[in-house]
Each structure stands twice: as C-alpha cells, then as structure tokens.
Design a protein around this motif. Structure first.
Motif, PDB file in Angstrom:
ATOM      1  N   GLY A  67      37.359  -9.949  -9.382  1.00 16.06           N
ATOM      2  CA  GLY A  67      38.236  -8.833  -9.783  1.00 16.06           C
ATOM      3  C   GLY A  67      37.374  -7.606  -9.891  1.00 16.06           C
ATOM      4  O   GLY A  67      36.167  -7.664  -9.684  1.00 16.06           O
ATOM      5  N   GLY A  68      38.000  -6.464 -10.204  1.00 17.82           N
ATOM      6  CA  GLY A  68      39.395  -6.230 -10.593  1.00 17.82           C
ATOM      7  C   GLY A  68      39.621  -6.624 -12.054  1.00 17.82           C
ATOM      8  O   GLY A  68      38.755  -7.189 -12.740  1.00 17.82           O
ATOM      9  N   CYS A  69      40.776  -6.203 -12.509  1.00 21.97           N
ATOM     10  CA  CYS A  69      41.138  -6.427 -13.919  1.00 21.97           C
ATOM     11  C   CYS A  69      40.941  -7.885 -14.328  1.00 21.97           C
ATOM     12  O   CYS A  69      40.544  -8.180 -15.445  1.00 21.97           O
ATOM     13  N   PHE A  70      41.193  -8.791 -13.376  1.00 25.63           N
ATOM     14  CA  PHE A  70      41.094 -10.227 -13.692  1.00 25.63           C
ATOM     15  C   PHE A  70      39.757 -10.568 -14.341  1.00 25.63           C
ATOM     16  O   PHE A  70      39.672 -11.363 -15.281  1.00 25.63           O
ATOM     17  N   VAL A  71      38.679  -9.936 -13.826  1.00 27.33           N
ATOM     18  CA  VAL A  71      37.332 -10.386 -14.216  1.00 27.33           C
ATOM     19  C   VAL A  71      37.038 -10.094 -15.687  1.00 27.33           C
ATOM     20  O   VAL A  71      36.198 -10.742 -16.306  1.00 27.33           O
ATOM     21  N   SER A  72      37.764  -9.137 -16.290  1.00 31.80           N
ATOM     22  CA  SER A  72      37.395  -8.694 -17.643  1.00 31.80           C
ATOM     23  C   SER A  72      37.799  -9.670 -18.736  1.00 31.80           C
ATOM     24  O   SER A  72      37.557  -9.421 -19.907  1.00 31.80           O
ATOM     25  N   ALA A  73      38.433 -10.775 -18.322  1.00 30.00           N
ATOM     26  CA  ALA A  73      38.679 -11.858 -19.286  1.00 30.00           C
ATOM     27  C   ALA A  73      38.346 -13.204 -18.632  1.00 30.00           C
ATOM     28  O   ALA A  73      38.797 -14.253 -19.072  1.00 30.00           O
ATOM     29  N   ARG A 161      23.138 -11.373  -3.559  1.00 29.12           N
ATOM     30  CA  ARG A 161      22.312 -10.162  -3.662  1.00 29.12           C
ATOM     31  C   ARG A 161      23.021  -9.036  -4.429  1.00 29.12           C
ATOM     32  O   ARG A 161      22.399  -8.277  -5.132  1.00 29.12           O
ATOM     33  N   TYR A 162      24.343  -8.967  -4.311  1.00 33.11           N
ATOM     34  CA  TYR A 162      25.085  -7.827  -4.866  1.00 33.11           C
ATOM     35  C   TYR A 162      25.863  -8.256  -6.110  1.00 33.11           C
ATOM     36  O   TYR A 162      26.636  -9.227  -6.070  1.00 33.11           O
ATOM     37  N   TRP A 163      25.657  -7.505  -7.174  1.00 35.73           N
ATOM     38  CA  TRP A 163      26.310  -7.782  -8.462  1.00 35.73           C
ATOM     39  C   TRP A 163      26.787  -6.459  -9.066  1.00 35.73           C
ATOM     40  O   TRP A 163      26.210  -5.404  -8.812  1.00 35.73           O
ATOM     41  N   SER A 164      27.855  -6.560  -9.863  1.00 39.13           N
ATOM     42  CA  SER A 164      28.330  -5.374 -10.569  1.00 39.13           C
ATOM     43  C   SER A 164      28.524  -5.721 -12.044  1.00 39.13           C
ATOM     44  O   SER A 164      28.982  -6.822 -12.368  1.00 39.13           O
ATOM     45  N   VAL A 165      28.161  -4.780 -12.920  1.00 34.18           N
ATOM     46  CA  VAL A 165      28.449  -4.925 -14.350  1.00 34.18           C
ATOM     47  C   VAL A 165      29.811  -4.297 -14.590  1.00 34.18           C
ATOM     48  O   VAL A 165      29.961  -3.072 -14.531  1.00 34.18           O
ATOM     49  N   GLY A 166      30.821  -5.161 -14.794  1.00 35.51           N
ATOM     50  CA  GLY A 166      32.119  -4.680 -15.205  1.00 35.51           C
ATOM     51  C   GLY A 166      32.996  -4.125 -14.113  1.00 35.51           C
ATOM     52  O   GLY A 166      32.558  -3.884 -12.986  1.00 35.51           O
ATOM     53  N   ASN A 167      34.260  -3.903 -14.534  1.00 27.31           N
ATOM     54  CA  ASN A 167      35.272  -3.340 -13.642  1.00 27.31           C
ATOM     55  C   ASN A 167      36.146  -2.387 -14.446  1.00 27.31           C
ATOM     56  O   ASN A 167      36.840  -2.796 -15.356  1.00 27.31           O
ATOM     57  N   GLU A 168      36.084  -1.101 -14.145  1.00 24.60           N
ATOM     58  CA  GLU A 168      36.988  -0.111 -14.752  1.00 24.60           C
ATOM     59  C   GLU A 168      37.050  -0.230 -16.276  1.00 24.60           C
ATOM     60  O   GLU A 168      38.115  -0.129 -16.898  1.00 24.60           O
ATOM     61  N   ASN A 169      35.898  -0.468 -16.892  1.00 28.06           N
ATOM     62  CA  ASN A 169      35.880  -0.641 -18.354  1.00 28.06           C
ATOM     63  C   ASN A 169      36.070   0.677 -19.068  1.00 28.06           C
ATOM     64  O   ASN A 169      35.994   0.742 -20.289  1.00 28.06           O
ATOM     65  N   TYR A 170      36.334   1.727 -18.283  1.00 23.62           N
ATOM     66  CA  TYR A 170      36.493   3.058 -18.865  1.00 23.62           C
ATOM     67  C   TYR A 170      37.932   3.303 -19.318  1.00 23.62           C
ATOM     68  O   TYR A 170      38.200   4.284 -19.988  1.00 23.62           O
ATOM     69  N   TYR A 171      38.858   2.409 -18.930  1.00 20.66           N
ATOM     70  CA  TYR A 171      40.239   2.762 -19.323  1.00 20.66           C
ATOM     71  C   TYR A 171      40.852   1.669 -20.166  1.00 20.66           C
ATOM     72  O   TYR A 171      40.488   0.485 -20.060  1.00 20.66           O
ATOM     73  N   ASP A 172      41.801   2.095 -21.011  1.00 19.40           N
ATOM     74  CA  ASP A 172      42.312   1.205 -22.059  1.00 19.40           C
ATOM     75  C   ASP A 172      43.082   0.022 -21.486  1.00 19.40           C
ATOM     76  O   ASP A 172      43.216  -1.009 -22.117  1.00 19.40           O
ATOM     77  N   GLY A 173      43.581   0.179 -20.246  1.00 18.65           N
ATOM     78  CA  GLY A 173      44.358  -0.922 -19.654  1.00 18.65           C
ATOM     79  C   GLY A 173      43.501  -2.130 -19.347  1.00 18.65           C
ATOM     80  O   GLY A 173      43.994  -3.240 -19.181  1.00 18.65           O
ATOM     81  N   ILE A 201      18.026  -8.599  -7.199  1.00 18.29           N
ATOM     82  CA  ILE A 201      19.460  -8.306  -7.021  1.00 18.29           C
ATOM     83  C   ILE A 201      19.691  -6.800  -6.986  1.00 18.29           C
ATOM     84  O   ILE A 201      18.917  -6.016  -7.538  1.00 18.29           O
ATOM     85  N   GLN A 202      20.773  -6.409  -6.307  1.00 22.18           N
ATOM     86  CA  GLN A 202      21.195  -5.010  -6.298  1.00 22.18           C
ATOM     87  C   GLN A 202      22.379  -4.890  -7.256  1.00 22.18           C
ATOM     88  O   GLN A 202      23.358  -5.632  -7.127  1.00 22.18           O
ATOM     89  N   LEU A 203      22.251  -3.943  -8.206  1.00 19.93           N
ATOM     90  CA  LEU A 203      23.195  -3.898  -9.304  1.00 19.93           C
ATOM     91  C   LEU A 203      24.000  -2.607  -9.314  1.00 19.93           C
ATOM     92  O   LEU A 203      23.450  -1.514  -9.159  1.00 19.93           O
ATOM     93  N   SER A 204      25.304  -2.776  -9.475  1.00 18.46           N
ATOM     94  CA  SER A 204      26.221  -1.643  -9.618  1.00 18.46           C
ATOM     95  C   SER A 204      26.798  -1.696 -11.023  1.00 18.46           C
ATOM     96  O   SER A 204      26.638  -2.672 -11.735  1.00 18.46           O
ATOM     97  N   ALA A 205      27.471  -0.633 -11.409  1.00 14.84           N
ATOM     98  CA  ALA A 205      28.167  -0.617 -12.700  1.00 14.84           C
ATOM     99  C   ALA A 205      29.463   0.171 -12.534  1.00 14.84           C
ATOM    100  O   ALA A 205      29.537   1.127 -11.746  1.00 14.84           O
ATOM    101  N   ALA A 206      30.452  -0.252 -13.305  1.00 11.34           N
ATOM    102  CA  ALA A 206      31.766   0.404 -13.238  1.00 11.34           C
ATOM    103  C   ALA A 206      31.636   1.877 -13.623  1.00 11.34           C
ATOM    104  O   ALA A 206      31.083   2.213 -14.672  1.00 11.34           O
ATOM    105  N   ALA A 207      32.113   2.720 -12.758  1.00 11.00           N
ATOM    106  CA  ALA A 207      32.049   4.164 -13.026  1.00 11.00           C
ATOM    107  C   ALA A 207      33.262   4.831 -12.406  1.00 11.00           C
ATOM    108  O   ALA A 207      34.072   4.192 -11.739  1.00 11.00           O
ATOM    109  N   ILE A 208      33.382   6.124 -12.682  1.00 12.73           N
ATOM    110  CA  ILE A 208      34.436   6.935 -12.076  1.00 12.73           C
ATOM    111  C   ILE A 208      33.802   8.282 -11.749  1.00 12.73           C
ATOM    112  O   ILE A 208      32.696   8.560 -12.158  1.00 12.73           O
ATOM    113  N   ALA A 209      34.576   9.094 -11.035  1.00 11.49           N
ATOM    114  CA  ALA A 209      34.014  10.412 -10.734  1.00 11.49           C
ATOM    115  C   ALA A 209      34.252  11.328 -11.920  1.00 11.49           C
ATOM    116  O   ALA A 209      34.863  12.381 -11.821  1.00 11.49           O
ATOM    117  N   ASP A 210      33.761  10.897 -13.077  1.00 14.57           N
ATOM    118  CA  ASP A 210      34.005  11.631 -14.327  1.00 14.57           C
ATOM    119  C   ASP A 210      32.650  12.005 -14.916  1.00 14.57           C
ATOM    120  O   ASP A 210      31.762  11.148 -15.070  1.00 14.57           O
TER     121      ASP A 210
END
Ligand code: AHR
Length: 491
Positions: A67-73, A161-173, A201-210
C-alpha cells in the motif's frame, strides 16, 4: 506548429523506473487480480498467466506494494510462514486473508523480472518492525527473521533494494498519521535501523509537495534518504464516483510539473538535488472510489459494492490515455530528478489492466505504457516547439484552464530518435512541421479511438495502437484528435 529536435544534444538518461507500477491490497487488485490460486488461467503458483504476460509486454521495471493506505495498519509478519492467520484490515475495513504476503510478492516480481519496492507501516507500525522486515528479506542467515525466511523454504535473501518509510502519513485519513514536527525524527530513526540491517537499501519517505512537511523531513532525515515520495491523483473520486469528462481532464494537464518544481526547489535549497530523487510512487488521473471508509456501517453491502464501480471499463477513455502520456512526458522532461513513477494501480481498480473470469481487458492506459516502454528511448534529447495551438478547457469545478494542445518530448537510443506527440484536442487534428528528425526509416504509431470517449471492454476494443506510415509526408505529420502518437526515425 513547429517542433525542432536536436538529437546531438542529450539532456539526461531517464531511469526505466519511471514506468513503474503500484499494487495494493484493495478490492480486486491482488485477490481476483494478479493472484488467483486454482483459477484455470493461473499458473501453479496461483498467478494469472495472462496478467503476467501482459505485464511482461510492458516490461514493468518495479512494483510498489502492499500500500497505500492499507500498509499503515499492516503487520508483515502476519503474511509470512506456513500458518497465515486472517487479519482485519482497518484501512479498508475488510478481512485480509494474508495468503499473499512478502514471499508471494517477491515471487511475482521474480516472474516479471522487476524490482520489488516495499512500503512499510509508519502508521501503527514501529521502526523496529520495519527493520525486522529488512532482516527477513535481505539478511542471508543472521537472526530470527532471516531464519524465518529460510524455514519458509527461501534459503537465499531476496535482496529487496527499494524501501519506503510510510505512506501519506501527513494526512488524518491515514491510520497513524503524524505531525510534520515529529515526522522527520520518526523517519530518521527508521532509516537508522533499516540501514543498519542493510546499508545498501535505497530509502524513500512519505512526503508531499508541501514546504513545511518537506523542510522538517529534510532537516531531520535528508542525510539518510535516497528518495522522496510524492503522489498525484487529479480526478478525485474517493467519495463521489462521477468521472470527469474529456475536456475537464484536459484542463488538468495545464501544470503537471507543479509538484516536481516545488520539490526540486526544496531539494536545491538543501543542496540535496544531486542525491535525493523523486519517487512519484502513486499517480493516476483517476482517484480510486471508496466512499464512506470511516463512516459506513460494518459490513454494509453498499459500502463494499461501491468499490465495484472502479471496475467500470467505460470510465477509462482516451482522456486517461492522453493525460497519462502527458504525465510520462513530464517525467521524461524532469528525468534528472524524477527517478521513479508508479501507476496506481496496475491491475483492476483504476489500473491499466482489468481481469475477468475469461481473460483481460487492456485499457487505453495500458497501450500508453506499451508505446512509451517499447518505443521511447532512454536518453532525453533537446527539442522545442513553437506556435503551439492552445485552447481553454473547463475543469469539473467550472474553472477555466488555458492549455497547450500538443505535448511533446524527444528521446534517442541506439540510433533511433523517438518523438512523443500528444494531441489533446477532442475533435481536431493538428499538423506539425518537424525539423531535425532523421531522414532514415520512419514509423508513426498512433493510439486513438473512434472518439474522445473511446474505451476498451470485454466485448470490444475502442482504442488501440495503429502503425501508419502514411501519417508522415516529408517533415509534416498529422496528429489525429485525442491521440497519443510516437514518431520513430532511424538516424
Ligand atoms: O485511493 C487509494 C489511496 O490513495 C491509496 O491507498 C493511498 O496511498 C492514496 O491516498
């Protein structure tokens, strides 16, 4: 209008990862999509052979999951080992069987020859749980999680090789959303633990253009990140499934570079633009339809059946194809910074492939990937257009957008120049005068349909690719209305 190409002036090489895909545990993307054990069209491992074949044809380079939202639980340990205990998916409020987990995902990627990209749970999860996942996938034998993998019969590490910390953790939904003040430190600690397990590993993190979110993220964790993840959906249909019409979709092509520009500016301000790249790791013209996720009564049939509306193939027309081609041209024009993009999702929901019991429907967006992956080159070269016609389109909120009618990008690879020519006009052809295009063997590939609303379905193909040499008279090319064209020419 005129287009001048300079194949002798390379700008940059694009990463093949900009043609990536996304797969989430949502509705029929996995169960009923790629993974149907026991189905007549599935292989011995339970994967739909026709889906695998279609994905191989567009040479999928990377798939982001789960996910996507799924992954956050989601807790990955539920999805490995011999005993898979079903869990309640708090994101999408259905039961997750856990029959498809890390082993099955890596097997899918191995079958496709693509990179696995794992997005971790920064909602209800912990940094330790994330690093345990890296242990499971990437440690040869040390520790309990490598041992767990080997006990499952997977002796060699998966080398994800590719990992991300979180998904859209910036919004309340999102389950487990974070404040910008805390997110950077959270990501830093996650990166510390994950990279201590496997520094490669190559690491990404949830972000927005904010600005605020990214400034804090880059201040705290910029030195530990390789990617910054942003998402884009332009026709927002989460609650109300009323897909915007062709012209309203074209209105939204007026500034596809906006978020990339904003992130580029921030990375430059931090001096990180040479080390951190953008992973546009969820994008689609159409947002997914999943109304009342927070409020519907438990198990209500209407709540669950609403998701079937994503499966209406008539939704995905030449608007989706033209928009998607404009997005990929944007990614190519910014390929010095946009290193990955993942179409959301790949199968069913708003994907480029629709599965049914007897086979597949290849939606118009699938053919866009076929054109770009198999005919655009790996080096973006200099080109510029003049006298580009424009038009005013009105978006779904009644706002007017003045939009250039032709979107273009030029590439070169192995002695072949490939020029993408997208005509957004709903009804009229556009004539283009070319200069700089090699005189060698030429071919014009055209994706269009009988009208702007053409779509593909189980009972008929309304939008397909045709190769038409007659579209090229000297250095003049005719672009049909609502079309995605690629002109190739041997040097
Ligand atoms: O609508 C689907 C959701 O869109 C994805 O799960 C999430 O990442 C994005 O907000």
């Amino acid at each position: 209008m005129k287009i001048q190409i300079n194949p002798d002036r390379p700008l940059f090489r694009r990463s093949p990862l900009i043609y990536g895909q996304f797969l989430e545990h949502f509705h029929r993307q996995i169960y009923g999509g790629v993974y149907m054990p026991g189905h007549p069209l599935s292989d011995a491992d339970g994967f739909r052979k026709d889906v695998l074949e279609a994905l191989r044809r567009i040479r999928v380079p990377i798939i982001r999951w789960p996910g996507g939202c799924f992954v956050s639980a989601y807790h990955w340990k539920d999805g490995v080992g011999k005993e898979r205990v079903p869990a309640y998916d708090k994101a999408w409020r259905v039961e997750e069987s856990n029959r498809f987990g890390t082993d099955e995902f890596v097997m899918l990627c191995r079958k496709l020859g693509c990179e696995p990209y794992i997005c971790t749970n920064a909602g209800s999860g912990t940094q330790e749980e994330m690093s345990d996942w890296v242990e499971y996938c990437n440690l040869p034998r040390e520790g309990r999680y490598a041992r767990l993998r080997r006990e499952s019969g997977q002796e060699a590490p998966y080398s994800v090789r590719y990992w991300s910390v979180g998904n859209e953790n910036y919004y309340d939904g999102e389950i487990g959303s974070h404040k910008s003040q805390e997110w950077g430190r959270y990501v830093r600690e996650a990166a510390k633990m994950m990279k201590r397990v496997d520094p490669s590993i190559q690491l990404s993190a949830a972000a927005i253009a904010d600005v605020e979110w990214n400034v804090r993220l880059l201040q705290e964790a910029g030195d530990r990140l390789d990617w910054i993840s942003i998402h884009g959906y332009w026709d927002e249909l989460w609650q109300d499934n009323s897909p915007a019409g062709y012209e309203a979709c074209m209105a939204r092509t007026d500034d596809l570079d906006r978020d990339v520009r904003k992130v580029r500016g921030l990375l430059q301000a931090f001096g990180l633009e040479k080390r951190i790249r953008i992973a546009y790791d969820e994008w689609n013209l159409r947002g997914w339809h999943h109304p009342a996720v927070d409020t519907a009564p438990l198990g209500s049939e209407e709540f669950l059946r609403a998701r079937d509306k994503n499966d209406d193939n008539a939704t995905y027309t030449m608007a989706d194809a033209v928009f998607s081609a404009c997005f990929l041209n944007m990614a190519l024009r910014n390929a010095d910074l946009v290193g990955m993009a993942n179409f959301a999702p790949v199968v069913n929901t708003r994907g480029c492939i629709f599965t049914h019991d007897r086979g597949l429907v290849l939606r118009p967006t699938y053919h866009v990937f076929d054109l770009y992956v198999n005919h655009m080159g790996d080096t973006v070269v200099d080109s510029y257009a003049t006298d580009v016609p424009d038009a005013v389109f009105t978006d779904r909120f009644g706002r007017e957008h003045r939009v250039e009618l032709v979107d273009t990008c030029a590439t070169e690879e192995g002695g072949t120049v490939a020029l993408s020519l997208v005509n957004k006009h709903p009804d009229e052809a556009v004539e283009v005068q070319l200069s700089g295009v090699p005189e060698g063997t030429r071919e014009l590939l055209v994706l269009t349909g009988r009208d702007r609303n053409a779509y593909n379905d189980v009972d008929g193909q309304g939008a397909e690719i045709e190769s038409s040499g007659e579209g090229i008279h000297g250095n003049t090319v005719q672009l049909p209305p609502h079309s995605v064209c690629i002109l190739t020419a041997r040097r």
